[in-house]
Design a protein around this motif. Structure first.
Motif, mmCIF file in Angstrom:
data_model
loop_
_atom_site.group_PDB
_atom_site.id
_atom_site.type_symbol
_atom_site.label_atom_id
_atom_site.label_comp_id
_atom_site.label_asym_id
_atom_site.label_seq_id
_atom_site.Cartn_x
_atom_site.Cartn_y
_atom_site.Cartn_z
ATOM 1 N N MET A 1 0.845 -1.182 0.000
ATOM 2 C CA MET A 1 0.000 0.000 0.000
ATOM 3 C C MET A 1 0.888 1.242 0.000
ATOM 4 N N VAL A 2 0.640 2.131 -0.920
ATOM 5 C CA VAL A 2 1.397 3.369 -1.018
ATOM 6 C C VAL A 2 0.574 4.497 -0.414
ATOM 7 N N ILE A 3 1.202 5.239 0.476
ATOM 8 C CA ILE A 3 0.547 6.389 1.097
ATOM 9 C C ILE A 3 0.850 7.607 0.236
ATOM 10 N N TYR A 4 -0.178 8.345 -0.158
ATOM 11 C CA TYR A 4 0.020 9.474 -1.050
ATOM 12 C C TYR A 4 0.039 10.822 -0.339
ATOM 13 N N PHE A 5 -0.144 10.845 0.966
ATOM 14 C CA PHE A 5 -0.022 12.109 1.680
ATOM 15 C C PHE A 5 0.658 11.843 3.011
ATOM 16 N N LYS A 6 1.733 12.546 3.195
ATOM 17 C CA LYS A 6 2.511 12.425 4.420
ATOM 18 C C LYS A 6 3.259 13.739 4.578
ATOM 19 N N THR A 7 3.477 14.162 5.809
ATOM 20 C CA THR A 7 4.217 15.398 6.026
ATOM 21 C C THR A 7 5.621 15.091 6.543
ATOM 22 N N CYS A 8 6.539 15.980 6.214
ATOM 23 C CA CYS A 8 7.937 15.856 6.625
ATOM 24 C C CYS A 8 8.048 16.004 8.144
ATOM 25 N N GLU A 9 8.821 15.137 8.761
ATOM 26 C CA GLU A 9 8.995 15.190 10.223
ATOM 27 C C GLU A 9 9.819 16.384 10.681
ATOM 28 N N ILE A 10 10.574 16.997 9.762
ATOM 29 C CA ILE A 10 11.412 18.130 10.155
ATOM 30 C C ILE A 10 10.709 19.459 9.915
ATOM 31 N N CYS A 11 10.264 19.688 8.664
ATOM 32 C CA CYS A 11 9.699 20.994 8.324
ATOM 33 C C CYS A 11 8.171 21.021 8.322
ATOM 34 N N GLY A 12 7.523 19.868 8.273
ATOM 35 C CA GLY A 12 6.070 19.815 8.287
ATOM 36 C C GLY A 12 5.408 19.989 6.930
ATOM 37 N N GLN A 13 6.205 20.203 5.878
ATOM 38 C CA GLN A 13 5.642 20.336 4.531
ATOM 39 C C GLN A 13 5.198 18.982 4.008
ATOM 40 N N ALA A 14 4.277 18.991 3.046
ATOM 41 C CA ALA A 14 3.820 17.754 2.423
ATOM 42 C C ALA A 14 4.960 17.138 1.626
ATOM 43 N N ILE A 15 5.098 15.821 1.708
ATOM 44 C CA ILE A 15 6.117 15.096 0.947
ATOM 45 C C ILE A 15 5.548 14.833 -0.440
ATOM 46 N N ASN A 16 6.335 15.110 -1.462
ATOM 47 C CA ASN A 16 5.943 14.946 -2.853
ATOM 48 C C ASN A 16 5.420 13.541 -3.129
ATOM 49 N N LYS A 17 4.336 13.464 -3.900
ATOM 50 C CA LYS A 17 3.707 12.181 -4.230
ATOM 51 C C LYS A 17 4.698 11.229 -4.916
ATOM 52 N N GLY A 18 5.495 11.740 -5.840
ATOM 53 C CA GLY A 18 6.477 10.908 -6.537
ATOM 54 C C GLY A 18 7.512 10.335 -5.585
ATOM 55 N N ARG A 19 7.927 11.130 -4.612
ATOM 56 C CA ARG A 19 8.888 10.641 -3.608
ATOM 57 C C ARG A 19 8.272 9.523 -2.782
ATOM 58 N N LEU A 20 7.004 9.684 -2.406
ATOM 59 C CA LEU A 20 6.328 8.649 -1.620
ATOM 60 C C LEU A 20 6.121 7.369 -2.420
ATOM 61 N N GLU A 21 5.895 7.507 -3.740
ATOM 62 C CA GLU A 21 5.755 6.314 -4.570
ATOM 63 C C GLU A 21 7.077 5.562 -4.649
ATOM 64 N N ALA A 22 8.184 6.314 -4.771
ATOM 65 C CA ALA A 22 9.506 5.689 -4.876
ATOM 66 C C ALA A 22 10.010 5.198 -3.528
ATOM 67 N N LEU A 23 9.744 5.947 -2.473
ATOM 68 C CA LEU A 23 10.245 5.631 -1.133
ATOM 69 C C LEU A 23 9.091 5.705 -0.126
#
Length: 63
Positions: A1-23
């Motif tokens: 299962m790929v999560i498509y919305f997650k926030t960065c633990e350091i800055c709180g910004q949304a993590i890019n969808k492509g980054r979440l698909e790859a990692l």
């Protein structure tokens, strides 16, 4: 299962969808990963062969 919305633990910004698909296990956005280093740790995977197999193959090539 790929999560498509997650926030960065350091800055709180949304993590890019492509980054979440790859990692999917990443906890950092790309900017924080570049600044602070990747949060993804690769496991050691043994590559190669044991010494006995190597010697057997070497002997077969030499004969």
């Amino acid at each position: 299962m790929v999560i498509y919305f997650k926030t960065c633990e350091i800055c709180g910004q949304a993590i890019n969808k492509g980054r979440l698909e790859a990692l999917p296990l990443t906890r950092l956005c790309i900017d924080c990963a570049k600044t602070f280093g990747s949060d993804i740790k690769d496991s050691n995977t043994k590559v190669g062969m044991d010494q006995d197999t190597y010697c057997d193959l070497l002997g077969a090539v030499r004969s």
